[in-house]
Scaffold this active site. Sequence first.
Site, PDB file in Angstrom:
ATOM      1  N   ASP A 247       0.885  -1.165   0.000  1.00  0.00           N
ATOM      2  CA  ASP A 247       0.000   0.000   0.000  1.00  0.00           C
ATOM      3  C   ASP A 247       0.917   1.207   0.000  1.00  0.00           C
ATOM      4  O   ASP A 247       1.699   1.386   0.946  1.00  0.00           O
ATOM      5  CB  ASP A 247      -0.875   0.017   1.262  1.00  0.00           C
ATOM      6  CG  ASP A 247      -1.880  -1.123   1.257  1.00  0.00           C
ATOM      7  OD1 ASP A 247      -2.802  -1.090   0.434  1.00  0.00           O
ATOM      8  OD2 ASP A 247      -1.727  -2.057   2.068  1.00  0.00           O
TER       9      ASP A 247
ATOM     10  N   ASP B 236     -14.192  -4.845  -2.591  1.00  0.00           N
ATOM     11  CA  ASP B 236     -14.155  -4.717  -1.133  1.00  0.00           C
ATOM     12  C   ASP B 236     -15.535  -5.088  -0.606  1.00  0.00           C
ATOM     13  O   ASP B 236     -16.516  -4.401  -0.899  1.00  0.00           O
ATOM     14  CB  ASP B 236     -13.829  -3.270  -0.729  1.00  0.00           C
ATOM     15  CG  ASP B 236     -12.423  -2.861  -1.139  1.00  0.00           C
ATOM     16  OD1 ASP B 236     -11.588  -3.765  -1.349  1.00  0.00           O
ATOM     17  OD2 ASP B 236     -12.167  -1.640  -1.245  1.00  0.00           O
TER      18      ASP B 236
END
Lengths: 259, 222
Positions: A12, A131
Amino acid sequence: MGLAKRIIPCLDVDNGRVVKGVQFVDIRDAGNPVEVARRYDEQGADEITFLDITASHEARDTTVKTVEKIASEVFIPLTVGGGIRECQDIRRMLNAGADKVGINTAAIHNPDLVRQASDRFGSQCIVVAIDAKQVSRATDRQKARWEIFTHGGRKSTGIDAIEWATKMAAYGAGEILLTSMDQDGVKKGFDLGLTRAVTDAVNVPVIASGGVGNLQHLVDGVIEGHADAVLAASIFHFGEYSIGDAKKYMAQHGIEMRL
Amino acid sequence: MTTAVDIAVIDYGMGNLHSIAKALRHIAPQRNVWVGDDPDIIKSASHVVYPGVGAIGDCMAEVRARGLDQVIVEVAQSKPLLGICVGMQGMMARSDENGGVDCLGLLPNRVQFFSDHFKLAKRLEDQQSVLKVPHMGWNQVEQTQPHPLWQGIDEGARFYFVHSYFVAASECPFTVGKSHYGIDITAMLAHDNIFAVQFHPEKSHHDGLQLLKNFVNWDGAS
Protein backbone atom coordinates in the site's frame (compact mmCIF):
# COMPACT_ATOMS: atom_id res chain seq x y z
CA MET A 1 1.91 -31.52 -10.62
CA GLY A 2 0.46 -28.46 -12.20
CA LEU A 3 -0.37 -24.85 -11.56
CA ALA A 4 0.95 -23.50 -8.26
CA LYS A 5 -1.05 -21.36 -5.84
CA ARG A 6 0.41 -17.90 -5.61
CA ILE A 7 1.61 -15.71 -2.75
CA ILE A 8 1.28 -12.01 -3.47
CA PRO A 9 2.75 -9.44 -1.11
CA CYS A 10 0.86 -6.15 -1.30
CA LEU A 11 2.42 -2.72 -1.07
CA ASP A 12 0.00 0.00 0.00
CA VAL A 13 1.78 3.10 -1.18
CA ASP A 14 1.04 6.63 -0.01
CA ASN A 15 3.09 9.47 -1.43
CA GLY A 16 6.04 7.29 -2.33
CA ARG A 17 6.20 5.25 0.90
CA VAL A 18 4.89 1.79 1.75
CA VAL A 19 2.36 2.08 4.57
CA LYS A 20 0.11 -0.35 6.31
CA GLY A 21 -2.87 0.62 8.38
CA VAL A 22 -5.38 -1.34 10.41
CA GLN A 23 -8.69 -0.96 8.59
CA PHE A 24 -7.27 2.10 6.86
CA VAL A 25 -6.37 3.97 10.04
CA ASP A 26 -3.26 3.86 12.27
CA ILE A 27 -0.82 3.99 9.33
CA ARG A 28 2.69 2.54 9.90
CA ASP A 29 5.63 3.28 7.60
CA ALA A 30 7.10 0.16 5.99
CA GLY A 31 9.75 1.61 3.70
CA ASN A 32 10.66 2.54 0.16
CA PRO A 33 8.48 0.66 -2.35
CA VAL A 34 11.33 -0.16 -4.73
CA GLU A 35 13.43 -1.65 -1.93
CA VAL A 36 10.46 -3.53 -0.53
CA ALA A 37 9.56 -4.94 -3.97
CA ARG A 38 13.17 -6.00 -4.56
CA ARG A 39 13.24 -7.79 -1.20
CA TYR A 40 10.05 -9.72 -1.96
CA ASP A 41 11.33 -10.62 -5.41
CA GLU A 42 14.49 -12.06 -3.85
CA GLN A 43 12.41 -14.01 -1.34
CA GLY A 44 10.47 -15.67 -4.16
CA ALA A 45 7.18 -13.75 -4.32
CA ASP A 46 5.02 -15.00 -7.20
CA GLU A 47 3.71 -11.53 -8.02
CA ILE A 48 3.65 -8.10 -6.46
CA THR A 49 0.61 -5.91 -6.02
CA PHE A 50 1.12 -2.19 -5.69
CA LEU A 51 -1.85 -0.28 -4.35
CA ASP A 52 -1.69 3.48 -4.72
CA ILE A 53 -3.67 4.96 -1.84
CA THR A 54 -2.55 8.51 -2.53
CA ALA A 55 -5.37 10.96 -3.04
CA SER A 56 -3.63 13.79 -4.91
CA HIS A 57 -2.78 14.04 -8.59
CA GLU A 58 0.81 15.23 -8.08
CA ALA A 59 1.59 12.18 -6.01
CA ARG A 60 0.26 10.00 -8.83
CA ASP A 61 3.24 11.05 -10.96
CA THR A 62 5.45 9.72 -8.18
CA THR A 63 3.56 6.45 -8.45
CA VAL A 64 4.23 6.17 -12.19
CA LYS A 65 7.95 6.70 -11.57
CA THR A 66 7.97 4.13 -8.79
CA VAL A 67 6.21 1.58 -10.99
CA GLU A 68 8.76 2.22 -13.77
CA LYS A 69 11.60 1.65 -11.34
CA ILE A 70 10.13 -1.55 -9.89
CA ALA A 71 9.38 -2.91 -13.37
CA SER A 72 12.95 -2.45 -14.56
CA GLU A 73 14.37 -4.46 -11.66
CA VAL A 74 11.75 -7.01 -10.75
CA PHE A 75 10.96 -9.70 -13.32
CA ILE A 76 7.74 -11.13 -11.92
CA PRO A 77 4.18 -9.93 -12.60
CA LEU A 78 3.29 -6.54 -11.18
CA THR A 79 -0.28 -5.40 -10.56
CA VAL A 80 -1.03 -1.74 -9.93
CA GLY A 81 -4.29 -0.52 -8.46
CA GLY A 82 -5.72 2.62 -6.90
CA GLY A 83 -7.12 5.68 -8.65
CA ILE A 84 -7.79 3.93 -11.96
CA ARG A 85 -10.79 5.75 -13.46
CA GLU A 86 -10.53 5.45 -17.22
CA CYS A 87 -8.74 3.60 -20.01
CA GLN A 88 -6.13 6.34 -20.14
CA ASP A 89 -5.12 5.57 -16.53
CA ILE A 90 -4.77 1.91 -17.45
CA ARG A 91 -2.65 2.73 -20.50
CA ARG A 92 -0.42 4.93 -18.33
CA MET A 93 0.21 2.18 -15.78
CA LEU A 94 0.81 -0.48 -18.45
CA ASN A 95 3.25 1.86 -20.16
CA ALA A 96 5.03 2.37 -16.85
CA GLY A 97 5.57 -1.39 -16.68
CA ALA A 98 2.55 -2.81 -14.85
CA ASP A 99 1.37 -6.19 -16.16
CA LYS A 100 -2.11 -5.93 -14.68
CA VAL A 101 -4.22 -3.07 -13.46
CA GLY A 102 -6.71 -3.22 -10.61
CA ILE A 103 -10.05 -1.43 -11.00
CA ASN A 104 -12.25 -0.93 -7.96
CA THR A 105 -14.58 2.05 -7.41
CA ALA A 106 -14.60 3.08 -11.07
CA ALA A 107 -16.10 -0.31 -12.00
CA ILE A 108 -18.98 0.33 -9.60
CA HIS A 109 -19.71 3.76 -11.10
CA ASN A 110 -19.17 2.54 -14.66
CA PRO A 111 -19.19 -1.25 -15.13
CA ASP A 112 -18.67 -0.76 -18.88
CA LEU A 113 -15.14 0.43 -18.12
CA VAL A 114 -14.26 -3.20 -17.37
CA ARG A 115 -15.71 -4.30 -20.68
CA GLN A 116 -13.92 -1.57 -22.63
CA ALA A 117 -10.64 -2.15 -20.83
CA SER A 118 -10.66 -5.91 -21.33
CA ASP A 119 -11.50 -5.44 -25.02
CA ARG A 120 -8.73 -2.95 -25.49
CA PHE A 121 -5.97 -4.38 -23.31
CA GLY A 122 -7.04 -8.02 -22.91
CA SER A 123 -8.71 -9.70 -19.93
CA GLN A 124 -5.34 -10.96 -18.72
CA CYS A 125 -4.40 -7.50 -17.47
CA ILE A 126 -7.72 -6.44 -15.94
CA VAL A 127 -8.14 -7.26 -12.26
CA VAL A 128 -11.38 -6.18 -10.60
CA ALA A 129 -10.84 -5.39 -6.93
CA ILE A 130 -13.85 -5.99 -4.70
CA ASP A 131 -14.16 -4.72 -1.13
CA ALA A 132 -16.92 -6.65 0.61
CA LYS A 133 -18.48 -6.68 4.06
CA GLN A 134 -20.84 -9.19 5.57
CA VAL A 135 -24.34 -7.74 6.01
CA SER A 136 -26.17 -10.84 7.25
CA ARG A 137 -25.09 -14.14 8.69
CA ALA A 138 -26.12 -17.55 7.46
CA THR A 139 -29.18 -19.01 9.20
CA ASP A 140 -31.22 -22.17 8.68
CA ARG A 141 -33.43 -20.23 6.29
CA GLN A 142 -30.96 -18.09 4.35
CA LYS A 143 -27.39 -17.95 3.13
CA ALA A 144 -24.90 -15.40 4.40
CA ARG A 145 -24.82 -12.16 2.44
CA TRP A 146 -21.96 -9.78 1.63
CA GLU A 147 -22.22 -6.38 -0.01
CA ILE A 148 -19.77 -4.20 -1.90
CA PHE A 149 -18.47 -1.23 0.08
CA THR A 150 -16.55 1.83 -1.07
CA HIS A 151 -14.60 4.59 0.71
CA GLY A 152 -12.42 2.20 2.69
CA GLY A 153 -15.40 0.20 3.88
CA ARG A 154 -17.51 3.11 5.11
CA LYS A 155 -20.09 3.34 2.33
CA SER A 156 -22.36 0.51 1.25
CA THR A 157 -23.48 0.22 -2.36
CA GLY A 158 -26.19 -2.37 -1.69
CA ILE A 159 -24.66 -4.59 -4.39
CA ASP A 160 -24.38 -8.29 -3.57
CA ALA A 161 -20.73 -9.35 -3.64
CA ILE A 162 -21.22 -12.71 -5.34
CA GLU A 163 -23.49 -11.29 -8.03
CA TRP A 164 -21.02 -8.48 -8.59
CA ALA A 165 -18.04 -10.84 -8.95
CA THR A 166 -19.98 -12.96 -11.44
CA LYS A 167 -20.96 -9.87 -13.42
CA MET A 168 -17.39 -8.55 -13.50
CA ALA A 169 -16.05 -11.87 -14.75
CA ALA A 170 -18.70 -11.82 -17.48
CA TYR A 171 -17.65 -8.25 -18.38
CA GLY A 172 -14.10 -9.45 -18.98
CA ALA A 173 -12.23 -9.25 -15.68
CA GLY A 174 -9.36 -11.73 -15.90
CA GLU A 175 -9.01 -12.00 -12.15
CA ILE A 176 -10.81 -10.92 -8.96
CA LEU A 177 -8.98 -9.40 -5.99
CA LEU A 178 -11.37 -9.97 -3.10
CA THR A 179 -10.88 -8.07 0.16
CA SER A 180 -12.94 -8.58 3.27
CA MET A 181 -13.36 -5.18 4.89
CA ASP A 182 -14.38 -6.89 8.13
CA GLN A 183 -11.08 -8.75 8.33
CA ASP A 184 -8.69 -6.28 6.70
CA GLY A 185 -5.81 -5.40 9.00
CA VAL A 186 -7.12 -7.28 12.03
CA LYS A 187 -4.91 -10.36 11.50
CA LYS A 188 -7.52 -12.98 12.34
CA GLY A 189 -7.54 -14.64 8.93
CA PHE A 190 -9.49 -14.27 5.69
CA ASP A 191 -13.28 -14.27 5.65
CA LEU A 192 -13.36 -17.87 4.42
CA GLY A 193 -17.12 -17.94 3.81
CA LEU A 194 -16.87 -14.95 1.49
CA THR A 195 -13.74 -16.25 -0.22
CA ARG A 196 -15.24 -19.64 -0.92
CA ALA A 197 -18.60 -18.24 -2.07
CA VAL A 198 -16.95 -15.93 -4.60
CA THR A 199 -14.25 -18.36 -5.75
CA ASP A 200 -16.79 -21.10 -6.41
CA ALA A 201 -19.11 -18.69 -8.23
CA VAL A 202 -16.67 -17.40 -10.85
CA ASN A 203 -14.59 -19.08 -13.51
CA VAL A 204 -11.64 -16.68 -13.23
CA PRO A 205 -8.87 -16.83 -10.60
CA VAL A 206 -9.61 -15.21 -7.23
CA ILE A 207 -7.02 -13.63 -4.93
CA ALA A 208 -8.04 -13.69 -1.26
CA SER A 209 -7.12 -10.58 0.70
CA GLY A 210 -7.67 -9.04 4.11
CA GLY A 211 -6.87 -10.41 7.50
CA VAL A 212 -3.71 -12.52 7.29
CA GLY A 213 -1.97 -12.67 10.67
CA ASN A 214 -0.09 -15.95 10.46
CA LEU A 215 0.93 -18.64 7.98
CA GLN A 216 -1.97 -20.95 8.78
CA HIS A 217 -4.31 -18.21 7.52
CA LEU A 218 -2.68 -18.49 4.08
CA VAL A 219 -3.22 -22.26 4.08
CA ASP A 220 -6.85 -21.79 5.14
CA GLY A 221 -7.45 -19.31 2.34
CA VAL A 222 -6.48 -21.91 -0.24
CA ILE A 223 -7.84 -25.08 1.36
CA GLU A 224 -11.01 -23.77 3.01
CA GLY A 225 -11.53 -20.64 0.90
CA HIS A 226 -10.59 -22.29 -2.43
CA ALA A 227 -8.58 -19.17 -3.37
CA ASP A 228 -6.20 -19.36 -6.34
CA ALA A 229 -3.83 -16.87 -4.75
CA VAL A 230 -3.37 -15.27 -1.34
CA LEU A 231 -2.41 -11.68 -0.67
CA ALA A 232 -0.85 -10.33 2.51
CA ALA A 233 0.95 -7.20 3.60
CA SER A 234 1.85 -6.64 7.23
CA ILE A 235 3.10 -10.16 8.08
CA PHE A 236 5.78 -9.66 5.44
CA HIS A 237 6.47 -5.92 5.79
CA PHE A 238 7.55 -6.03 9.39
CA GLY A 239 9.71 -9.12 9.07
CA GLU A 240 7.50 -11.54 11.01
CA TYR A 241 7.77 -14.02 8.16
CA SER A 242 9.58 -14.13 4.84
CA ILE A 243 7.82 -15.13 1.62
CA GLY A 244 10.04 -18.24 1.68
CA ASP A 245 8.74 -19.21 5.16
CA ALA A 246 5.18 -18.84 3.92
CA LYS A 247 5.75 -20.93 0.80
CA LYS A 248 7.48 -23.68 2.71
CA TYR A 249 4.66 -23.78 5.26
CA MET A 250 1.99 -23.96 2.57
CA ALA A 251 3.87 -26.69 0.70
CA GLN A 252 4.15 -28.70 3.94
CA HIS A 253 0.37 -28.51 4.13
CA GLY A 254 -0.02 -30.14 0.76
CA ILE A 255 -0.45 -27.01 -1.37
CA GLU A 256 1.37 -26.91 -4.68
CA MET A 257 3.81 -23.98 -4.58
CA ARG A 258 6.69 -22.60 -6.62
CA LEU A 259 9.62 -23.15 -4.24
CA MET B 1 23.07 8.24 -36.20
CA THR B 2 21.61 5.07 -34.87
CA THR B 3 23.82 2.17 -33.98
CA ALA B 4 23.13 -1.27 -35.41
CA VAL B 5 20.29 -3.14 -33.79
CA ASP B 6 21.18 -6.49 -32.21
CA ILE B 7 17.83 -7.55 -30.84
CA ALA B 8 14.61 -6.30 -32.41
CA VAL B 9 11.32 -6.53 -30.51
CA ILE B 10 8.47 -6.26 -33.00
CA ASP B 11 5.94 -3.63 -31.93
CA TYR B 12 2.60 -3.81 -33.73
CA GLY B 13 0.81 -1.49 -31.33
CA MET B 14 -0.83 -4.06 -29.08
CA GLY B 15 0.25 -2.95 -25.65
CA ASN B 16 2.96 -3.46 -23.16
CA LEU B 17 6.33 -4.37 -24.65
CA HIS B 18 8.24 -2.61 -21.91
CA SER B 19 8.50 -5.74 -19.83
CA ILE B 20 10.17 -7.75 -22.56
CA ALA B 21 12.46 -4.88 -23.57
CA LYS B 22 13.46 -4.26 -19.96
CA ALA B 23 14.19 -7.93 -19.39
CA LEU B 24 16.32 -8.15 -22.56
CA ARG B 25 18.28 -5.02 -21.62
CA HIS B 26 18.80 -6.49 -18.17
CA ILE B 27 20.28 -9.77 -19.43
CA ALA B 28 22.19 -8.29 -22.39
CA PRO B 29 23.32 -4.81 -21.32
CA GLN B 30 26.02 -4.72 -24.01
CA ARG B 31 23.57 -5.42 -26.86
CA ASN B 32 21.37 -2.87 -28.59
CA VAL B 33 17.74 -3.79 -27.88
CA TRP B 34 15.28 -1.95 -30.13
CA VAL B 35 11.47 -1.88 -30.10
CA GLY B 36 9.55 -0.87 -33.22
CA ASP B 37 7.86 -1.76 -36.51
CA ASP B 38 10.38 -0.67 -39.16
CA PRO B 39 10.77 -3.71 -41.49
CA ASP B 40 14.34 -2.82 -42.49
CA ILE B 41 15.56 -2.55 -38.92
CA ILE B 42 13.81 -5.79 -37.96
CA LYS B 43 15.45 -7.56 -40.90
CA SER B 44 18.86 -6.13 -39.97
CA ALA B 45 18.82 -7.42 -36.38
CA SER B 46 20.65 -10.58 -35.37
CA HIS B 47 17.78 -11.77 -33.15
CA VAL B 48 14.08 -11.01 -33.42
CA VAL B 49 11.37 -11.24 -30.74
CA TYR B 50 7.72 -11.52 -31.75
CA PRO B 51 5.74 -10.82 -28.57
CA GLY B 52 2.00 -10.74 -28.13
CA VAL B 53 -0.60 -9.50 -25.71
CA GLY B 54 -4.35 -9.33 -26.20
CA ALA B 55 -6.75 -10.92 -28.64
CA ILE B 56 -5.38 -12.69 -31.71
CA GLY B 57 -7.87 -11.08 -34.12
CA ASP B 58 -6.59 -7.58 -33.36
CA CYS B 59 -2.98 -8.80 -33.22
CA MET B 60 -3.08 -10.38 -36.67
CA ALA B 61 -4.94 -7.39 -38.12
CA GLU B 62 -2.26 -5.01 -36.80
CA VAL B 63 0.58 -7.26 -37.95
CA ARG B 64 -0.89 -7.34 -41.47
CA ALA B 65 -1.80 -3.64 -41.56
CA ARG B 66 1.86 -2.81 -40.91
CA GLY B 67 3.14 -5.35 -43.43
CA LEU B 68 4.89 -7.22 -40.63
CA ASP B 69 3.46 -10.61 -41.61
CA GLN B 70 5.87 -10.76 -44.58
CA VAL B 71 8.73 -9.56 -42.38
CA ILE B 72 8.13 -12.26 -39.75
CA VAL B 73 7.87 -14.97 -42.41
CA GLU B 74 11.15 -13.75 -43.92
CA VAL B 75 12.91 -13.56 -40.54
CA ALA B 76 11.67 -17.07 -39.71
CA GLN B 77 13.72 -18.43 -42.63
CA SER B 78 17.00 -16.89 -41.65
CA LYS B 79 17.63 -15.89 -38.03
CA PRO B 80 16.76 -16.74 -34.42
CA LEU B 81 13.12 -15.79 -33.88
CA LEU B 82 11.42 -15.96 -30.48
CA GLY B 83 7.61 -15.95 -30.27
CA ILE B 84 6.07 -15.19 -26.89
CA CYS B 85 2.49 -16.03 -25.83
CA VAL B 86 0.15 -14.64 -28.51
CA GLY B 87 3.28 -14.32 -30.69
CA MET B 88 3.67 -18.09 -30.50
CA GLN B 89 -0.02 -18.52 -31.34
CA GLY B 90 0.37 -16.14 -34.28
CA MET B 91 2.97 -18.50 -35.77
CA MET B 92 0.35 -21.23 -36.13
CA ALA B 93 -1.96 -21.87 -39.09
CA ARG B 94 -5.16 -20.85 -37.35
CA SER B 95 -6.68 -19.87 -34.01
CA ASP B 96 -10.20 -20.55 -32.73
CA GLU B 97 -10.19 -17.15 -30.97
CA ASN B 98 -12.43 -14.30 -32.22
CA GLY B 99 -14.58 -16.70 -34.23
CA GLY B 100 -11.58 -18.15 -36.09
CA VAL B 101 -8.54 -16.24 -37.33
CA ASP B 102 -5.96 -17.19 -39.95
CA CYS B 103 -2.45 -16.77 -38.55
CA LEU B 104 1.01 -16.73 -40.16
CA GLY B 105 1.18 -20.46 -40.79
CA LEU B 106 4.87 -20.88 -39.96
CA LEU B 107 3.73 -24.02 -38.16
CA PRO B 108 0.69 -26.12 -39.10
CA ASN B 109 -1.16 -26.21 -35.77
CA ARG B 110 -4.51 -24.93 -34.58
CA VAL B 111 -4.87 -22.83 -31.42
CA GLN B 112 -7.78 -23.95 -29.21
CA PHE B 113 -9.83 -22.47 -26.35
CA PHE B 114 -9.46 -23.98 -22.87
CA SER B 115 -13.19 -23.57 -22.17
CA ASP B 116 -14.11 -25.67 -25.22
CA HIS B 117 -11.83 -28.40 -23.96
CA PHE B 118 -13.17 -28.12 -20.41
CA LYS B 119 -16.78 -28.30 -21.61
CA LEU B 120 -15.88 -31.56 -23.24
CA ALA B 121 -14.22 -32.75 -20.02
CA LYS B 122 -17.37 -31.80 -18.11
CA ARG B 123 -19.56 -33.80 -20.48
CA LEU B 124 -17.26 -36.74 -19.96
CA GLU B 125 -17.66 -36.13 -16.20
CA ASP B 126 -13.93 -35.70 -15.86
CA GLN B 127 -14.26 -32.93 -13.27
CA GLN B 128 -10.53 -33.06 -12.54
CA SER B 129 -9.98 -31.51 -15.96
CA VAL B 130 -12.32 -28.56 -15.44
CA LEU B 131 -10.24 -25.58 -14.41
CA LYS B 132 -10.40 -21.80 -14.38
CA VAL B 133 -9.77 -19.74 -17.48
CA PRO B 134 -7.37 -17.97 -18.01
CA HIS B 135 -4.61 -20.40 -17.08
CA MET B 136 -2.85 -17.88 -14.86
CA GLY B 137 0.19 -18.42 -12.70
CA TRP B 138 3.34 -20.52 -12.35
CA ASN B 139 3.20 -23.93 -13.97
CA GLN B 140 5.88 -26.56 -14.40
CA VAL B 141 7.45 -27.22 -17.76
CA GLU B 142 8.54 -30.74 -18.58
CA GLN B 143 11.46 -30.82 -21.02
CA THR B 144 10.28 -33.32 -23.61
CA GLN B 145 13.18 -32.86 -26.04
CA PRO B 146 16.72 -31.56 -25.61
CA HIS B 147 17.38 -28.04 -26.92
CA PRO B 148 20.19 -25.48 -26.47
CA LEU B 149 17.69 -23.07 -24.90
CA TRP B 150 17.18 -25.41 -21.94
CA GLN B 151 20.74 -24.73 -20.80
CA GLY B 152 20.92 -23.88 -17.09
CA ILE B 153 17.20 -24.53 -16.55
CA ASP B 154 16.08 -27.43 -14.38
CA GLU B 155 13.65 -30.07 -15.54
CA GLY B 156 10.21 -29.14 -14.20
CA ALA B 157 11.11 -25.46 -13.63
CA ARG B 158 8.11 -23.16 -13.25
CA PHE B 159 7.29 -20.32 -15.61
CA TYR B 160 4.56 -17.66 -15.51
CA PHE B 161 1.61 -18.32 -17.81
CA VAL B 162 -1.41 -16.20 -18.57
CA HIS B 163 -3.54 -17.31 -21.52
CA SER B 164 -6.94 -18.72 -22.46
CA TYR B 165 -5.96 -20.38 -25.75
CA PHE B 166 -3.43 -23.16 -26.25
CA VAL B 167 -1.68 -25.50 -28.66
CA ALA B 168 -2.21 -29.17 -27.75
CA ALA B 169 1.17 -30.84 -27.12
CA SER B 170 -0.09 -34.10 -28.62
CA GLU B 171 -0.73 -32.35 -31.94
CA CYS B 172 2.52 -30.39 -32.14
CA PRO B 173 5.63 -32.39 -33.06
CA PHE B 174 7.82 -29.32 -32.51
CA THR B 175 7.06 -29.31 -28.77
CA VAL B 176 10.24 -29.31 -26.67
CA GLY B 177 8.52 -28.49 -23.37
CA LYS B 178 5.01 -29.21 -22.17
CA SER B 179 2.81 -28.22 -19.23
CA HIS B 180 -0.37 -29.71 -17.90
CA TYR B 181 -3.56 -27.71 -17.35
CA GLY B 182 -6.46 -30.09 -17.80
CA ILE B 183 -4.65 -31.18 -20.96
CA ASP B 184 -1.00 -31.29 -22.05
CA ILE B 185 -0.19 -27.99 -23.73
CA THR B 186 2.84 -26.90 -25.72
CA ALA B 187 4.81 -24.63 -23.40
CA MET B 188 7.89 -24.38 -25.60
CA LEU B 189 8.48 -25.36 -29.22
CA ALA B 190 11.42 -25.30 -31.60
CA HIS B 191 11.66 -25.71 -35.36
CA ASP B 192 15.01 -24.88 -36.97
CA ASN B 193 15.69 -21.26 -36.01
CA ILE B 194 12.13 -20.65 -34.78
CA PHE B 195 11.61 -20.83 -31.06
CA ALA B 196 8.41 -20.03 -29.19
CA VAL B 197 7.01 -20.10 -25.68
CA GLN B 198 3.44 -19.93 -24.39
CA PHE B 199 4.57 -18.50 -21.03
CA HIS B 200 6.16 -15.13 -20.32
CA PRO B 201 9.92 -15.51 -19.81
CA GLU B 202 10.18 -11.79 -19.07
CA LYS B 203 7.97 -12.36 -16.01
CA SER B 204 9.39 -15.71 -14.93
CA HIS B 205 12.15 -14.58 -12.59
CA HIS B 206 15.56 -16.30 -12.81
CA ASP B 207 14.54 -19.15 -15.10
CA GLY B 208 12.79 -16.78 -17.48
CA LEU B 209 15.81 -14.50 -17.66
CA GLN B 210 18.06 -17.52 -18.20
CA LEU B 211 15.90 -18.57 -21.15
CA LEU B 212 16.14 -15.08 -22.67
CA LYS B 213 19.90 -15.15 -22.15
CA ASN B 214 20.06 -18.51 -23.92
CA PHE B 215 18.02 -17.08 -26.78
CA VAL B 216 20.18 -14.00 -27.38
CA ASN B 217 23.29 -16.23 -27.32
CA TRP B 218 21.76 -18.77 -29.69
CA ASP B 219 22.83 -19.01 -33.32
CA GLY B 220 19.60 -20.65 -34.44
CA ALA B 221 20.98 -24.16 -34.76
CA SER B 222 19.39 -26.99 -32.84
